[in-house]
Design a protein around this motif. Structure first.
Motif, PDB file in Angstrom:
ATOM      1  N   MET A   1      23.171  23.499  29.421  1.00 21.20           N
ATOM      2  CA  MET A   1      21.888  23.442  29.851  1.00 21.20           C
ATOM      3  C   MET A   1      21.015  22.990  28.794  1.00 21.20           C
ATOM      4  SD  MET A   1      20.567  23.957  33.181  1.00 21.20           S
ATOM      5  CE  MET A   1      18.940  23.972  32.667  1.00 21.20           C
ATOM      6  N   ARG A   2      21.549  22.828  27.732  1.00 22.15           N
ATOM      7  CA  ARG A   2      20.853  22.201  26.378  1.00 22.15           C
ATOM      8  C   ARG A   2      20.677  20.703  26.523  1.00 22.15           C
ATOM      9  NH1 ARG A   2      18.848  25.714  22.678  1.00 22.15           N
ATOM     10  NH2 ARG A   2      19.627  27.767  22.755  1.00 22.15           N
ATOM     11  N   GLU A   3      21.493  20.084  27.189  1.00 18.98           N
ATOM     12  CA  GLU A   3      21.469  18.567  27.400  1.00 18.98           C
ATOM     13  C   GLU A   3      20.689  18.332  28.502  1.00 18.98           C
ATOM     14  OE1 GLU A   3      24.252  15.005  29.124  1.00 18.98           O
ATOM     15  OE2 GLU A   3      25.144  16.937  28.974  1.00 18.98           O
ATOM     16  N   VAL A   4      20.525  19.204  29.582  1.00 16.04           N
ATOM     17  CA  VAL A   4      19.364  19.053  30.445  1.00 16.04           C
ATOM     18  C   VAL A   4      18.087  19.345  30.128  1.00 16.04           C
ATOM     19  CG1 VAL A   4      18.715  19.958  32.886  1.00 16.04           C
ATOM     20  CG2 VAL A   4      21.044  19.873  32.323  1.00 16.04           C
ATOM     21  N   VAL A   5      17.985  20.125  29.094  1.00 13.58           N
ATOM     22  CA  VAL A   5      16.418  20.432  28.465  1.00 13.58           C
ATOM     23  C   VAL A   5      16.095  19.039  27.677  1.00 13.58           C
ATOM     24  CG1 VAL A   5      15.220  21.718  26.942  1.00 13.58           C
ATOM     25  CG2 VAL A   5      16.632  23.035  28.690  1.00 13.58           C
ATOM     26  N   THR A   6      17.011  18.637  26.818  1.00 17.36           N
ATOM     27  CA  THR A   6      16.791  17.521  25.943  1.00 17.36           C
ATOM     28  C   THR A   6      16.458  16.161  26.979  1.00 17.36           C
ATOM     29  OG1 THR A   6      18.484  18.130  24.161  1.00 17.36           O
ATOM     30  CG2 THR A   6      17.879  15.989  24.391  1.00 17.36           C
ATOM     31  N   LYS A   7      17.032  15.987  27.992  1.00 16.81           N
ATOM     32  CA  LYS A   7      16.791  15.091  29.019  1.00 16.81           C
ATOM     33  C   LYS A   7      15.470  15.197  29.700  1.00 16.81           C
ATOM     34  CE  LYS A   7      20.428  12.483  28.778  1.00 16.81           C
ATOM     35  NZ  LYS A   7      20.443  11.070  28.159  1.00 16.81           N
ATOM     36  N   VAL A   8      15.129  16.496  30.110  1.00 16.37           N
ATOM     37  CA  VAL A   8      13.843  16.818  30.515  1.00 16.37           C
ATOM     38  C   VAL A   8      12.661  16.492  29.535  1.00 16.37           C
ATOM     39  CG1 VAL A   8      12.402  18.683  31.355  1.00 16.37           C
ATOM     40  CG2 VAL A   8      14.635  18.453  32.375  1.00 16.37           C
ATOM     41  N   GLY A   9      12.818  16.880  28.187  1.00 16.99           N
ATOM     42  CA  GLY A   9      12.075  16.652  27.175  1.00 16.99           C
ATOM     43  C   GLY A   9      11.501  15.138  27.051  1.00 16.99           C
ATOM     44  N   GLU A  10      12.734  14.254  27.145  1.00 20.59           N
ATOM     45  CA  GLU A  10      12.273  12.994  27.031  1.00 20.59           C
ATOM     46  C   GLU A  10      11.430  12.539  28.193  1.00 20.59           C
ATOM     47  OE1 GLU A  10      16.262  11.264  27.109  1.00 20.59           O
ATOM     48  OE2 GLU A  10      16.957  12.034  25.052  1.00 20.59           O
ATOM     49  N   ARG A  11      11.375  12.962  29.182  1.00 20.06           N
ATOM     50  CA  ARG A  11      10.403  12.896  30.190  1.00 20.06           C
ATOM     51  C   ARG A  11       9.018  13.330  30.208  1.00 20.06           C
ATOM     52  NH1 ARG A  11      11.297   8.848  33.576  1.00 20.06           N
ATOM     53  NH2 ARG A  11      10.068   9.892  35.137  1.00 20.06           N
TER      54      ARG A  11
ATOM     55  N   ASP B   1      14.805  30.545  21.624  1.00 21.21           N
ATOM     56  CA  ASP B   1      13.925  29.365  21.744  1.00 21.21           C
ATOM     57  C   ASP B   1      14.707  28.097  21.818  1.00 21.21           C
ATOM     58  OD1 ASP B   1      11.357  30.801  21.352  1.00 21.21           O
ATOM     59  OD2 ASP B   1      11.685  30.709  19.271  1.00 21.21           O
ATOM     60  N   VAL B   2      14.030  27.132  22.542  1.00 22.33           N
ATOM     61  CA  VAL B   2      14.672  25.991  23.162  1.00 22.33           C
ATOM     62  C   VAL B   2      13.767  24.773  22.519  1.00 22.33           C
ATOM     63  CG1 VAL B   2      15.727  24.278  24.741  1.00 22.33           C
ATOM     64  CG2 VAL B   2      16.023  26.909  24.798  1.00 22.33           C
ATOM     65  N   PRO B   3      14.140  23.713  21.837  1.00 21.36           N
ATOM     66  CA  PRO B   3      13.384  22.877  20.978  1.00 21.36           C
ATOM     67  C   PRO B   3      12.924  21.765  22.574  1.00 21.36           C
ATOM     68  CG  PRO B   3      15.563  22.781  20.046  1.00 21.36           C
ATOM     69  CD  PRO B   3      15.450  23.775  21.251  1.00 21.36           C
ATOM     70  N   GLY B   4      11.339  21.808  22.330  1.00 20.99           N
ATOM     71  CA  GLY B   4      10.831  21.087  23.396  1.00 20.99           C
ATOM     72  C   GLY B   4      10.262  21.624  24.536  1.00 20.99           C
ATOM     73  N   ALA B   5      10.616  23.314  24.624  1.00 22.83           N
ATOM     74  CA  ALA B   5       9.850  23.945  25.698  1.00 22.83           C
ATOM     75  C   ALA B   5       8.324  24.309  25.216  1.00 22.83           C
ATOM     76  CB  ALA B   5      10.567  25.263  25.676  1.00 22.83           C
ATOM     77  N   ALA B   6       7.516  24.252  26.244  1.00 23.23           N
ATOM     78  CA  ALA B   6       6.061  24.617  25.824  1.00 23.23           C
ATOM     79  C   ALA B   6       6.061  26.123  25.896  1.00 23.23           C
ATOM     80  CB  ALA B   6       5.050  24.134  27.139  1.00 23.23           C
ATOM     81  N   ALA B   7       6.866  26.882  26.652  1.00 21.64           N
ATOM     82  CA  ALA B   7       6.928  28.216  26.517  1.00 21.64           C
ATOM     83  C   ALA B   7       8.200  28.988  26.895  1.00 21.64           C
ATOM     84  CB  ALA B   7       5.558  28.892  27.304  1.00 21.64           C
ATOM     85  N   ARG B   8       8.481  30.107  26.473  1.00 20.70           N
ATOM     86  CA  ARG B   8       9.748  30.703  26.935  1.00 20.70           C
ATOM     87  C   ARG B   8       9.468  32.187  27.218  1.00 20.70           C
ATOM     88  NH1 ARG B   8      13.315  34.262  24.063  1.00 20.70           N
ATOM     89  NH2 ARG B   8      12.206  33.980  22.146  1.00 20.70           N
TER      90      ARG B   8
END
Length: 344
Positions: free
Chosen positions: A269-279, A290-297
Motif C-alpha cells: 500500500m505504500r506505493e499506492v499512497v505515494t501515487k495518491v500523494g503525487e495527485r 505514520d505514512v509520508p504525505g498523509a494529512a492525518a492518521r
C-alpha cells in the motif's frame, strides 16, 4: 450506533470465552475431517465484506481456493453448480435473506458441506445448513451493522485457524495473541481523532477508500458505512486496482481513506499512497504508523496482519457516525434501509 460501536470489545471477549471457542472448534474439526477441496462464501452487504476477509484467510492460511458465490445465478437463473467437494459458508447477521438460504439449500443438495455464520441461531439460514456458528454479538440497535460485522470477522478467523490446526483448537501463542483484542479495541475506540475529522469532511462530495490484502475488505466496509449513514458517495478499490485507472479521479477535492498496516499488504500500500500523494489528494491513513504525505492518521495498535481488520474498522465506524451527525443525518435509521433486507 454509538452504543453498538462501543460494545465491540465486549463482543470480542464473548467470542473468546471457552464456550464459544469450543463451539467453533467443534465445527472446525468437522470441516478439517471432511477435507473440502475449495470454499465458497455467500453473503450480502456488510457480511459480504466479512466473507471477503474470510476468503483471504482461506487462501492464505489453508491454501484452499476460495470465492464468493453469485446468489442470483441460483435464485434468478436456475443454475445448479456441482459443489459436492466444496465447503459452502453463508454469512449473514440476520440469517433471513431468502437468496442466501437458497444457495445453502442447493449446495447441500449437491453434496456440499454447508455452514451458516449468523447472529441468529434460529434463522432460516441456520436451518438450511448442516453446521452453524453463532457470533453471539447480541441485539444490534442501529440499522447500520457494526458490532455484528466485527463479530463475524472474529468468528471466521477462529474458524479458519481451527481448521488449520486440524482439531479445531488454537495453538497457545495464537490464543494468547487473540486474548489481547478486547483491550486493544478499547484503546482504539478511545482515540478522539475520528470525531474531529468529521468537521473536515462535512462538505465532501465523494470519497475513495483503499487497501490491499486483509485490508481490502476494511476499505469496502468503510465505503459502505459512509454511504449508508452519511449518504456520502464512496468508492472502494483494492490498492492495485486503484493504480489501474481510477487513480486519475483523485485530486485535492477527493479525500482518500487508505488502510495501511504492517505486513505484505501494508508494504504494497505504500506505493499506492505515494501515487495518491503525487495527485495531491487529501489523504487520511488508518494504521499503526505514520505514512509520508498523509494529512492525518487514525491510529490503531500494530498486530498480526490477520487480526488488523478487527481493529482497523473501529475508527472508521466512529468517523462514519460523527460524519453523519455533522451532516445532520440520523445514523441509527438511514433512510430507505431496514435491519433485515430480503433479496431473491
Amino acid at each position: 450506533m454509538a452504543a453498538d460501536v462501543n460494545e465491540q470489545p465486549a463482543g470480542y471477549a464473548r467470542l473468546l470465552e471457552p464456550s464459544s471457542l469450543t463451539a467453533i472448534a467443534q465445527v472446525a474439526a468437522v470441516i478439517a475431517e471432511r477435507r473440502p477441496k475449495h470454499v465458497v462464501f455467500t453473503a450480502r452487504g456488510t457480511s459480504d465484506h466479512a466473507a471477503l476477509y474470510a476468503a483471504y484467510l482461506t487462501e492464505i492460511r489453508l491454501n484452499l481456493p476460495a470465492g464468493l458465490a453469485s446468489p442470483s445465478a441460483i435464485t434468478l437463473f436456475g443454475a445448479r453448480p456441482d459443489m459436492s467437494e466444496a465447503l459452502v459458508i453463508g454469512v449473514s447477521q440476520s440469517g433471513g435473506s431468502p437468496d442466501l438460504t437458497e444457495v445453502l439449500r442447493v449446495a447441500r443438495a449437491s453434496g456440499a458441506l454447508t455452514l451458516a455464520v449468523t447472529n441468529n441461531p434460529d434463522s432460516p439460514l441456520t436451518s438450511a445448513a448442516e453446521l452453524a456458528i453463532d457470533v453471539v454479538s447480541g441485539h444490534e440497535r442501529a440499522v447500520a451493522a457494526t458490532k455484528t460485522y466485527t463479530a463475524e470477522l472474529l468468528a471466521l478467523l477462529l474458524l479458519v485457524e481451527g481448521i488449520r490446526a486440524g482439531d479445531g483448537r488454537l495453538p497457545a501463542d495464537e490464543r494468547a495473541a487473540l486474548d489481547t483484542l478486547p483491550d486493544l479495541a478499547e484503546r482504539t475506540l478511545a482515540d478522539p481523532l475520528p470525531g474531529q475529522l468529521a468537521a473536515r469532511y462535512r462538505f465532501a462530495d465523494r470519497m475513495v477508500t483503499t487497501g490491499r490484502g486483509y485490508a481490502y475488505p476494511t476499505a469496502r466496509e468503510a465505503a459502505l458505512k459512509l454511504m449508508e449513514t452519511s449518504y456520502l458517495p464512496a468508492l472502494a478499490f483494492s490498492g492495485a486496482d486503484l493504480l489501474h485507472g481510477p487513480l486519475a479521479m483523485t485530486d485535492p477535492d477527493v479525500p482518500v481513506l487508505a488502510v495501511v498496516g504492517a505486513g505484505p499488504g501494508g508494504t504494497a500500500m505504500r506505493e499506492v499512497v505515494t501515487k495518491v500523494g503525487e495527485r495531491r489528494a487529501d489523504l487520511v491513513v488508518v494504521g499503526p504508523a505514520d505514512v509520508p504525505g498523509a494529512a492525518a492518521r487514525m491510529p490503531v495498535p500494530q498486530v498480526d496482519e490477520r487480526y488488523a481488520p478487527l481493529l482497523d474498522i473501529l475508527p472508521v465506524q466512529r468517523l462514519a457516525l460523527a460524519l453523519a451527525l455533522a451532516r445532520g443525518e440520523d445514523p441509527d435509521a438511514p433512510r430507505g434501509l431496514h435491519k433485515v433486507t430480503s433479496t431473491l
